[in-house]
Structure formats: C-alpha cells, structure tokens
Design a protein around this motif. Structure first.
Motif: not given
Lengths: 365, 509
Positions: A15-23, A298-304, A345-350, A353-356
């Motif tokens: 979901x994280x990867x998908x949301x970043x790609x969608x953003x 933001x785009x990385x959802x804070x993952x290093x 792209x910063x909408x990734x986090x939003x 949430x939608x995907x989850x």
C-alpha cells in the motif's frame, strides 16, 4: 503464523509503494494540465522531455545522481525527525551550516594530505549540522519551545551568518560566492563521472551519492533494528508512554534533532564537495535543498530506504525540466510544473489511508 | 400500545465492519424509569444517538405517542421533548448556574436579556423537583453533583418530558448517588419518563422499573426489575454466569515493600499541596486501596511515586531502596510495576505493534537486545507466550497495532507486561475503568493472584464496589490528605462516602 505475518506486512508495504506511485501519477497529470494551459502546442513534447530527460543520455543520468545527493540527505533529515515525532523544517539552516564548514575546511586546511582533507571537511559539516539541529532540540526538550518556530529562526540565523562568514573568510568577490575548495577536498569521483558522460562531456556524478545511500541504510538500521531507534520512535508516537517506560524523552528529542541536523549538514557538504565547481552563493535566500527535503520525505512516507528513491525521482524531474527549456517554456513555468508534481506527490500519505481503508473494507465484506 | 411515550422498533444501525444495533426494540412508558443495561460496546450509546438524531438508522422506526416521527438532528429531538444529561457535562465553566440553564433559550426583551422571568421560572422548577441550587454560583466553583443538577434543570427548563441519563453516577459520591436516585424518582412521579443508561446493577435495582438489556449490538430482552435478581441481570448482560463476588483467601501480610513518609506534591498552578503530607506503608501480599473522589490528589500521589512528576518533600522506599528521586527506569528496576490510570496516554504506544508494547518496560534487558540491537526473535516469542498466558485477543497476533484492539484487551496487554516483571510492588490505578463485567472479573482475579504470590499492591479506585471487595486495607484520600484508614470488613458504603466527601475524618495510621 509466520507466513501470515509476512502477508500482513506486505499488505501495508505494498500500500505504501502503491500510494507513492499513485501520488506521482496524479502529480504528473496535474503538471501536464498546467503545460497545456501555458502552451498547448508544445505541451506534449515538453511533457515527454520531463518524463524522459533524466534518461535521455548518460550524462543526464549522472546529473540525476548528482542532483539527488543533497536532497537525499535533507529528505533523510526530515524523514528521520518525523519518525521521532519532530518536524524538522530547519534542514535549510543545518544544510548551509554544514556546507559552509565543509568549504571552510576544504579551502583553509590544505595542510591535510590527500583524502584526509575531504574526510575532515565531511566531519566538519556533520558536526556543524548536528550543532545547528541541537539548538531546537534543546529548546524543545527543556523549554518546550515548538521546534518548527526555532528551526525557522535557525534557518535565517544560519543563512545570514554564513553569508557574513563567507565574505570574511573564503570569499570570491568576482563570482560573489565562496572560493573553490582544494581538489583533494572533493568527494572522489570513483570513475562515476566517466561512466556517466556524453562524448567528452562528463557529468557531475561522484561518490557522494554512494555515501548518501549508505547514510540512508544506516538511518534505516538505527530506526528499525536498534534499541535506540525503538526509544526514539516510542517518543515520537507517544512521549508520555515513553516516559512511563523509563525513556528519557529529553535525551531522545535532543539526539533526534542532532542526528537530523547532522544528515542535513552532511548534505550541504556533499553538494559543495561534488567537484562541480559550485560555490556557496552569497544571497539572501534560504537554500532550497533544505525545503526540498520535505517533499522527498513525504513522498517516501518517511521511510529512509524510500527516501533514496524519492530523491532520485525528484532529481530526475529537475534534470528533465532543465531539458525542457528547448521547448521555449520560461524557466518559471518549469519550476511551477516541478513544484506541482512534487506538491501532489506529497499526497502519498493521504492516498495510503484511502488504499488501506478500501482494503480493510474489502476484508470485512 | 398507546401508553408508550417513546417506542423504538427494529432499529438497525451499521458501521463499516460492525452492526452496532441489530433490530433493537425499546419501549418507554410514560412516567417510568427505564434502565438500558449493557457492557461497553453493547450499542447503548449508538441507540441513544439514534434517538437523539445524531445517527440515522438503516432500518426501524421511532414512535412518539404511537405516531411515527423522524428525528434527523438534535433540534428535532429537543422539539419532541427529548433531553439528555451527557456523561461529560456540557456546561460553560465561567457562566453561572442560571446562565447555563437558559443558554440557547434566553428570554429577550427589546434585544436585551431579561433574566428576572427566567430566574423565577428556574427557581420554581428547582423547588418543585427538590433540586436545590444556587443560581448565581459559577460552574467552576460547584461540585460535580451540583453540576449534574444544573444539567437536569436545563432539561426541565426546556420542558423536556423524556429525560436520558447517560451513566450519571460515575462521577458521584454515594451520598450524591442517593440524592440523584431520589430526584429521579421524583421526576418520574411528576410524569417525566426517564431512560437510565448504566452498567451498574445496584442502581438499576434501586431505582428502575423496567430494564432493557443489550449485548453486542443485539436486543436480549426486557424485564421487570423488581422480580429479577442481580445475578440474572448480569447473566443477560454478559451472556454467561459471572461471579459478582471476589473470592479472596485470607493472607497475613509480610514485610513492608513500600514505605512512604511525609510526601508532599505542590500544584504549580494553584500553589496548594495537591498531595499533603501523606504517610503510609504497603506490605507483601496485601492490597491497599486509596479511595477517594476523583481530583483529590490520587493522580499526583501516583505520579510522584512512579517518578512521572517530582515530589516536593518526603521520601519513598521500595523494599528498602530509596527511590525518592530515582528515575522511572530505576524505580522499575527496584521492583515497581505500574498499571497507569490512562492506558492510552501512558500505558501503551498505540501505534506500536502488540509485541513492542509487551516489551515496553523490558526491551533494554540483555534478553531482548544485544549490543544495542533488538533481538526480534526473542521479543516475538516472548510476546507470544504472554499472549497465550493472558489470553490477549487481537486481530493479527504480535503484529497487531495496539490502537486497533478493544479496551479490555489493551488493558490485558498492560497487565500482562506489568505482572510478568515479577514486581515487589504493583501500583494499579483504576485498572478496571471502562471495562465490562467479564474483564473486571479477570483483572480482579489477576490482582488477587499477585497478592497470593506476595506482591504488595497499591490500588487506586473510584469504584466503591471494587474498593470494598478487593482491598485488605482502605486509605481514604480527601483534598490531598489521607483522612482515614479503614477495614473493608467493618465499614459501610455510607461511612466511606462520608470520609470521601470530607465530612468525617479519622487520623490514618
């Protein structure tokens, strides 16, 4: 049981990867719309250039690596701080503090032989960034000063102080910027510039990107594998519970800002020790690399680890945008397009949430 | 059929993934006190929100005086004469009682407030129903009981005829509860119809005429209260037989594990001592209960003992180790475990998975880390044993995010973690707050088991039932001072109530 765990983890991870790609897709679509409005006839070609520019030749690929390095470090800085519950908007100040100290060492400490000079410059930047980050951390820990406010103040103090110090110490008055560092202060090329070149035209790629990636992995290990990271994250999620569990939340806040600052400071060093001949301009403007760290994080959802890819992506857009000048778009429009794409792209986090929630609803039914 | 002032028929309300109300029926007669009984999560609040117009049900209808009505918002409810005293009062603190009562329905003359008429009317109502209040007192200066009376007057001033009381006794002393029961009976006698939401069986027996029971969103049944025993009611509520009495073997206390002397905590805002010269001991294998009305210094006393705030004077020893100024970590290592009052604020990192929360107090031990790196295999296998042993239910095992778990299971996580540290002293603050009967039974049995192992237990509770059934000794706290030490076998509800409200005191030993 174990396989079930993996399955669950993968739902959240994908979901994280998908949301970043969608953003990214949403951002690109919005950017294309702006191109259409500003110059319909050239829009399609220009858009193609943004998308392909970074890969169009090997030199541009090298430029992507070069451009990605500083924002990878500031993205890491912002992302790490966010994971520990702090908003480090002070990456700009930490970045410029690190940059100045690196340049100062690179120009003045030429008595250091060979790669020792480069190492000394990196260490100086690391420490300078850490000190700049520690101030908001200490204020937050002991006086409960909101770190956003103190970080912003430290940005301005840093920028103007560096301007002042450059003029006093390492000023090249012709170019209105800092003097060039000694050659052995630069990051080793490791043949990357020759690998990524077009004809005789070498790129600015250098080993800085490798160091940045190593740092991202190190931050990942600290956050996910160590006791220290466990405490930092606990403080970030719930500092009352951390205190209840015997964690010193003051120490955690300060150390977290120190590490975040050190990362941004190192980013400053890597930009100006890249061997591209770039000096620190004496301008009354905060360095953009610091702020660009925010969308990267933001785009990385804070993952290093995600930060590595996010930084490469945004660098890729910048390089592509640079090529877009061929289509007679004013540079401002290019900046706007890139900003819009980053913004969306910063909408990734939003979107995550939608995907989850969609996934969750599906599971219940 | 016509004698029902409100009838709810087949109310169904769904939320994503859960049916909160599944064909619920409720019939409220004119002039009766009707209890709505159910555990947390049984659907009581949802049903009342439907009646109040906050939710629209998917199916079912609401009838008033035999006629179908549509309630699409609180304004409709008010128009139909439905009023509610919420669990957390909706009062403006720096307004007077009178101002709060008329707020929203002010009488205005020429654009100016005219208070005289409203005042007479309020005083009339207050005399009629025996609700003595001082209309000019500010809310912030009056007791919780008085605030509740203000809320009731608000409903009466609006001429509501259907009064909903949502868990009204949770914040009251025994005397105030008696008072409230009297008022409720008076209201019913005057023809008002009362819906009384609660999970306390004593109160239902004391005041209600009939009782509707909900369980897990389903309608279980409606009974006349008089011929029904408490055991039958609790079985309807929980779905199985529950022992209401705590089975506690006799035990001689051993050595002192907690020795507190002259403890003082100053409240920075007011400058007063929130904990005022408190001295007491807890011995091995005894449960000492600090009883008192909320806000009398219990929280600060516990925060000071557990190291979350600094104490201003006095000393504290755990098993002979001085922990007066020790860090939280040192206190833990000295043998103190702490089940905190607020499990969301202190007890859990809600966004951490279950496994992390289970090692929150132990992750730094060599068993769980090596050279600063966490040993995840150890953490997970340890967590799994705790999950099995304490029967912690969760969706995704050790990886469940704590936030997604039910309150009872969250509390079990904390209890498992704290008990498994094998403490010398266990401090438990309102460990059963907000939990249902089954979970309360479980937690009490765990506390008794710890007592059996020789752990000294300091229990802070606002529930008198709990205080009387679980403890070996009762310390009553009032305005930061211990005003009495009582033996639970020799003291009555009413007597403790007098100490708790400060009208009686006896030097504590």
């Amino acid at each position: 049981m174990n396989s079930r765990l993996k399955q669950i983890l993968s739902v959240s991870n994908s979901a994280s990867v998908l949301s970043s790609l969608m953003a990214i897709v949403v951002g690109l679509a919005a950017g294309f719309l702006v191109l259409l409005v500003s110059n319909p006839s050239q829009a399609l070609g220009a858009f193609g250039t943004i998308l392909s520019g970074g890969l169009s030749d090997r030199k541009n690929m090298g430029q992507v690596l070069y451009t990605a390095t500083p924002i990878l470090m500031t993205g890491l800085s912002v992302g790490f701080a966010s994971r520990t519950g702090l908003f480090n908007i002070g990456a700009s100040g930490q970045f410029i503090a690190g940059a100045y100290c690196a340049v100062l060492v690179g120009v003045k400490c030429t008595f250091l032989p060979g790669p020792l000079l480069c190492l000394a410059a990196l260490i100086a930047a690391f420490i300078a960034g850490a000190i700049w980050g520690s101030v908001p951390g200490i204020l937050k820990a002991y006086r409960n000063v909101n770190e956003v406010i103190s970080c912003i103040m430290m940005n301005y103090i840093g920028t103007y102080l560096v301007n002042f110090l450059i003029v006093r110490t390492v000023f090249d008055s012709l170019k209105n910027q800092s003097t060039r560092v000694a050659d052995n202060a630069n990051m080793p090329k490791l043949g990357l510039d020759l690998l990524f070149r077009e004809g005789n035209n070498v790129s600015s790629a250098n080993s800085g990107i490798l160091l940045a990636i190593i740092m991202a992995v190190a931050i990942y290990i600290i956050l996910e594998k160590t006791q220290f990271g466990f405490e930092l994250k606990a403080c970030g999620f719930n500092k009352d519970a951390a205190r209840y569990a015997g964690v010193s939340e003051k120490r955690s806040v300060i150390l977290s800002m120190v590490i975040a600052g050190a990362m941004a400071g190192l980013g400053g060093a890597l930009l100006y020790l890249a061997g591209s001949g770039k000096g620190i301009d004496v301008l009354d403007v905060l360095p953009v690399e610091g702020f660009n760290g925010i969308p990267v994080a933001l785009l990385a959802l804070n993952n290093p680890i995600g930060v590595i890819f996010a930084a490469l992506f945004i660098a890729y857009l910048n390089v592509g945008g640079f090529s877009m000048q061929l289509f007679n778009f004013p540079p401002q429009v290019i900046e706007i397009i890139i900003s819009i794409i980053i913004y969306f792209s910063a909408f990734a986090l939003v979107l995550k949430g939608v995907i989850m929630s969609i996934h969750g609803r599906g599971a219940v039914k | 059929m016509d004698d029902y002032i409100i009838e709810m028929r087949g109310i169904t309300k769904k939320f994503p993934g859960i049916i909160a109300n599944d064909e619920i029926n409720l019939q409220l007669k004119r002039g009766e006190i009707h209890a709505l009984l159910g555990e947390n999560g049984a659907g009581k609040s949802t049903l009342m929100s439907v009646l109040f117009g906050l939710y629209q049900p998917e199916a079912g209808e609401i009838l008033k005086n035999g006629k179908t009505v549509r309630i699409s918002g609180p304004n409709d409810a008010t128009r139909l004469g439905i009023g509610m005293v919420h669990q957390h009062f909706k009062l403006v603190h720096n307004f007077t009682v009178l101002e709060n009562i008329i707020l929203g329905v002010e009488t205005v003359k020429n654009g100016l407030l005219s208070m005289a008429g409203a005042r007479n009317q309020v005083m009339d109502i207050s005399r009629k129903y025996g609700l003595d209040i001082n209309p000019d007192a500010y809310i912030q200066d009056i007791t919780v009981g008085m605030q509740q009376k203000t809320e009731i007057l608000k409903m009466l001033y609006r001429e509501n005829e259907i009064l909903i009381f949502d868990e009204p006794t949770a914040v009251l002393t025994p005397q105030e509860i008696d008072d409230l029961m009297k008022i409720m009976r008076g209201l019913a006698a005057e023809g008002k119809s009362i819906l009384f939401i609660t999970h306390k069986l004593n109160e239902i027996k004391a005041v209600a005429d009939r009782c509707t029971v909900l369980r897990k969103g389903k309608y279980i049944g409606m009974v006349d209260v008089a011929p029904t025993t408490k055991e039958e009611l609790s079985e309807m509520m929980v779905g199985r037989k529950v022992s209401l009495n705590v089975d506690k073997p006799e035990r001689e206390p051993g050595k002192t594990v907690l020795d507190v002397k002259g403890l003082i905590v100053k409240n920075k805002a007011t400058g007063k001592n929130s904990v005022d010269d408190v001295t007491f001991q807890v011995r091995e294998g005894e449960i000492v209960c600090v009883a008192g009305i909320d806000g009398n210094g219990q929280s600060d006393l516990i925060y000071a003992l557990t190291g979350l705030i600094r104490l201003d004077a006095g000393s504290a020893l755990i098993g002979g180790t001085d922990i007066t100024n020790a860090s939280v970590r040192k206190r833990g290592l000295a043998g103190m475990a702490h089940i905190p009052e607020d499990r969301h604020k202190h007890g859990l990192v809600l966004d951490y998975p279950l496994a992390y929360n289970l090692v929150l107090q132990r992750y730094f031990e060599p068993k769980f880390q090596h050279g600063g790196f966490l040993r995840y295999n150890e953490i997970y296998s340890y967590s799994k044993t705790l999950i099995d042993r304490f029967d912690i239910r969760s969706g995704q095992g050790v990886n469940t995010i704590a936030r997604s778990m039910s309150g009872g299971n969250q509390q079990k996580v904390i209890i498992a973690r704290e008990i498994d540290r094998a403490p010398k002293l266990l401090i438990a603050v309102q460990p059963t707050r907000g939990l249902d009967v089954g979970a309360i039974e479980y937690i009490h049995s765990q506390l008794i088991a710890e007592r059996g192992k020789g752990t000294g237990i300091l229990l802070v509770s606002l529930e008198l039932d709990e205080v009387l059934s679980v403890s070996d000794r009762i310390l009553v706290i009032y305005e930061g001072q211990l005003v009495a030490e009582l033996n639970p076998n020799e003291v009555s509800y009413q007597e403790i109530g007098l100490y708790m409200s400060g009208s009686k005191r006896r030097a504590a030993g």
